[in-house]
Design a protein around this motif. Structure first.
Motif, PDB file in Angstrom:
ATOM      1  N   GLU A 109     -44.688 -45.542 -12.866  1.00  0.00           N
ATOM      2  CA  GLU A 109     -44.736 -43.846 -12.554  1.00  0.00           C
ATOM      3  C   GLU A 109     -43.145 -43.570 -13.094  1.00  0.00           C
ATOM      4  O   GLU A 109     -42.519 -44.178 -13.634  1.00  0.00           O
ATOM      5  CB  GLU A 109     -44.689 -43.790 -10.666  1.00  0.00           C
TER       6      GLU A 109
ATOM      7  N   ASP B 194     -40.577 -40.587 -14.155  1.00  0.00           N
ATOM      8  CA  ASP B 194     -40.020 -40.078 -13.729  1.00  0.00           C
ATOM      9  C   ASP B 194     -38.712 -39.751 -14.612  1.00  0.00           C
ATOM     10  O   ASP B 194     -38.946 -39.984 -15.163  1.00  0.00           O
ATOM     11  CB  ASP B 194     -40.117 -39.920 -12.080  1.00  0.00           C
ATOM     12  N   MET B 195     -38.102 -38.983 -13.979  1.00  0.00           N
ATOM     13  CA  MET B 195     -36.608 -38.754 -14.747  1.00  0.00           C
ATOM     14  C   MET B 195     -35.870 -39.868 -14.960  1.00  0.00           C
ATOM     15  O   MET B 195     -34.875 -40.476 -15.526  1.00  0.00           O
ATOM     16  CB  MET B 195     -35.863 -37.802 -13.647  1.00  0.00           C
ATOM     17  N   ASP B 196     -35.804 -41.491 -13.927  1.00  0.00           N
ATOM     18  CA  ASP B 196     -35.322 -42.181 -14.215  1.00  0.00           C
ATOM     19  C   ASP B 196     -35.908 -43.177 -15.257  1.00  0.00           C
ATOM     20  O   ASP B 196     -34.955 -44.313 -15.263  1.00  0.00           O
ATOM     21  CB  ASP B 196     -35.520 -43.428 -12.637  1.00  0.00           C
TER      22      ASP B 196
ATOM     23  N   TYR C 264     -48.355 -41.678 -12.078  1.00  0.00           N
ATOM     24  CA  TYR C 264     -47.623 -40.604 -11.656  1.00  0.00           C
ATOM     25  C   TYR C 264     -46.900 -39.742 -12.822  1.00  0.00           C
ATOM     26  O   TYR C 264     -46.094 -40.930 -13.460  1.00  0.00           O
ATOM     27  CB  TYR C 264     -46.950 -40.526 -10.712  1.00  0.00           C
TER      28      TYR C 264
ATOM     29  N   ASP D 147     -44.048 -36.559 -14.112  1.00  0.00           N
ATOM     30  CA  ASP D 147     -44.099 -35.729 -13.634  1.00  0.00           C
ATOM     31  C   ASP D 147     -43.109 -34.551 -14.278  1.00  0.00           C
ATOM     32  O   ASP D 147     -43.839 -34.641 -15.631  1.00  0.00           O
ATOM     33  CB  ASP D 147     -42.346 -35.927 -12.609  1.00  0.00           C
ATOM     34  N   SER D 148     -42.025 -33.630 -14.386  1.00  0.00           N
ATOM     35  CA  SER D 148     -42.251 -32.738 -15.522  1.00  0.00           C
ATOM     36  C   SER D 148     -40.777 -33.497 -16.693  1.00  0.00           C
ATOM     37  O   SER D 148     -41.187 -33.403 -17.682  1.00  0.00           O
ATOM     38  CB  SER D 148     -41.686 -31.469 -15.127  1.00  0.00           C
ATOM     39  N   SER D 149     -40.270 -34.407 -16.390  1.00  0.00           N
ATOM     40  CA  SER D 149     -40.152 -35.091 -17.466  1.00  0.00           C
ATOM     41  C   SER D 149     -41.153 -35.848 -18.503  1.00  0.00           C
ATOM     42  O   SER D 149     -40.423 -36.036 -19.042  1.00  0.00           O
ATOM     43  CB  SER D 149     -38.682 -36.508 -15.896  1.00  0.00           C
TER      44      SER D 149
ATOM     45  N   ILE E  24     -43.993 -35.208 -18.616  1.00  0.00           N
ATOM     46  CA  ILE E  24     -44.486 -34.542 -19.917  1.00  0.00           C
ATOM     47  C   ILE E  24     -43.560 -33.788 -21.108  1.00  0.00           C
ATOM     48  O   ILE E  24     -44.425 -33.567 -21.886  1.00  0.00           O
ATOM     49  CB  ILE E  24     -44.561 -32.985 -18.756  1.00  0.00           C
ATOM     50  N   SER E  25     -42.531 -34.089 -20.727  1.00  0.00           N
ATOM     51  CA  SER E  25     -41.529 -33.393 -21.630  1.00  0.00           C
ATOM     52  C   SER E  25     -41.270 -34.792 -22.913  1.00  0.00           C
ATOM     53  O   SER E  25     -41.145 -33.733 -24.009  1.00  0.00           O
ATOM     54  CB  SER E  25     -39.842 -33.146 -21.016  1.00  0.00           C
TER      55      SER E  25
ATOM     56  N   ILE F  55     -44.058 -34.367 -24.366  1.00  0.00           N
ATOM     57  CA  ILE F  55     -44.241 -32.666 -26.058  1.00  0.00           C
ATOM     58  C   ILE F  55     -43.434 -32.650 -26.704  1.00  0.00           C
ATOM     59  O   ILE F  55     -43.222 -33.222 -27.752  1.00  0.00           O
ATOM     60  CB  ILE F  55     -43.632 -31.442 -24.766  1.00  0.00           C
ATOM     61  N   GLU F  56     -41.795 -33.726 -26.615  1.00  0.00           N
ATOM     62  CA  GLU F  56     -41.160 -34.304 -27.570  1.00  0.00           C
ATOM     63  C   GLU F  56     -41.754 -35.014 -28.662  1.00  0.00           C
ATOM     64  O   GLU F  56     -41.607 -34.919 -29.926  1.00  0.00           O
ATOM     65  CB  GLU F  56     -40.411 -34.873 -26.879  1.00  0.00           C
TER      66      GLU F  56
ATOM     67  N   VAL G 149     -51.666 -32.785 -14.166  1.00  0.00           N
ATOM     68  CA  VAL G 149     -50.443 -32.407 -14.654  1.00  0.00           C
ATOM     69  C   VAL G 149     -50.043 -31.649 -15.875  1.00  0.00           C
ATOM     70  O   VAL G 149     -49.189 -30.655 -15.615  1.00  0.00           O
ATOM     71  CB  VAL G 149     -49.566 -33.659 -14.012  1.00  0.00           C
TER      72      VAL G 149
ATOM     73  N   ALA H 217     -49.379 -27.592 -16.216  1.00  0.00           N
ATOM     74  CA  ALA H 217     -48.672 -26.990 -17.801  1.00  0.00           C
ATOM     75  C   ALA H 217     -49.231 -26.452 -19.213  1.00  0.00           C
ATOM     76  O   ALA H 217     -48.696 -25.972 -19.778  1.00  0.00           O
ATOM     77  CB  ALA H 217     -47.895 -28.681 -18.095  1.00  0.00           C
TER      78      ALA H 217
END
Lengths: 99, 136
Positions: free
Chosen positions: A19, A21-23, A51, A53-55, A57-58, A61-62, A86, A90
């Motif tokens: 998964e 995520d931000m972590d 899974y 999340d937006s982090s 996906i960022s 993108i980066e 997801v 986006a």
């Protein structure tokens, strides 16, 4: 999140697992960015990512933008159904390189 | 079926996985949520992430945040409470659809998934109170 990297010629394939995520985004960037900065074409295999999340996906993108800036590319491969959903939410399916 | 569940979690990015698991566990209680469960879990996790990232600026803290999940009269309601910096609702802007850049996506996702998003800053014993609702 765990990962495995294999390299063949100028292509580095990163298999991500778990998964995202931000972590774990810093860890993901630490894995992906040096490969891009080394001028590698990076294939991100997302088959085992259940899974994102937006982090996460960022990070995609980066990575995409950094690769474009350095004249290489990041290609997303075997994207899991949940991650693709997801990416589409986006509205990035036409921006990121998906195979 | 009526659902009323709540739990508190440390304000830390390491709690996000636990929050997702809590939400998955609660939403697994009714078949009605089967097709939207993953989306709602994402919305809850994005809201929790915003608390860690923005209300607390990503700084370590001993505070907790509270997540309540209620389902009644075909309305799923998620309440998130925290004691971080007061949210100024006018400053919260989702990413523009054609603006390809990292950031702002979480709020955009929440808006896509949920039917209504309300910010309150007068929660008793808390500072911020975010209410997400979805009708079934």
């Amino acid at each position: 999140m765990s990962y495995k990297i294999s390299e063949e010629g100028n292509v580095a394939t990163v298999h991500l697992d778990g998964e995202i995520d931000m972590d774990v985004t810093e860890k993901a960037k630490e894995v992906i960015m040096p490969l891009i900065e080394a001028g590698k074409e990076v294939h991100l295999n997302l088959k085992e990512v259940q899974y994102m999340d937006s982090s996460g996906i960022s990070v995609l993108i980066e990575s995409h933008q950094k690769a474009a800036e350095l004249g290489t590319k990041v290609i997303l491969k075997e994207i899991s159904k949940s991650v693709l959903k997801v990416i589409m939410m986006a509205k990035l399916e036409q921006i990121l390189i998906i195979e | 079926m009526t659902i009323e569940e709540h739990r508190e979690f440390p304000v830390d990015s390491a709690s996000l996985k636990e929050i997702r698991n809590f939400a998955r566990e609660v939403l697994a209680k009714d078949e009605l949520f089967s097709s939207t469960k993953d989306d709602v879990v994402l919305a809850i996790a994005e809201a929790a992430q915003n608390i860690v990232k923005h209300a607390y600026s990503g700084q370590p803290t001993g505070d907790t945040m509270r997540v309540e999940i209620t389902f009644k009269d075909n309305e799923l309601k998620i309440d998130l409470y925290d004691k971080g910096k007061p949210v100024i609702p006018e400053n919260i802007k989702p990413r523009q659809i054609d603006d390809v850049k990292p950031g702002g996506l979480g709020t955009f996702f929440i808006g896509q998934i949920m039917d209504e998003v309300i910010f309150k800053t007068s929660a008793t014993d808390w500072v911020n109170h975010l209410i997400l609702t979805k009708n079934y």
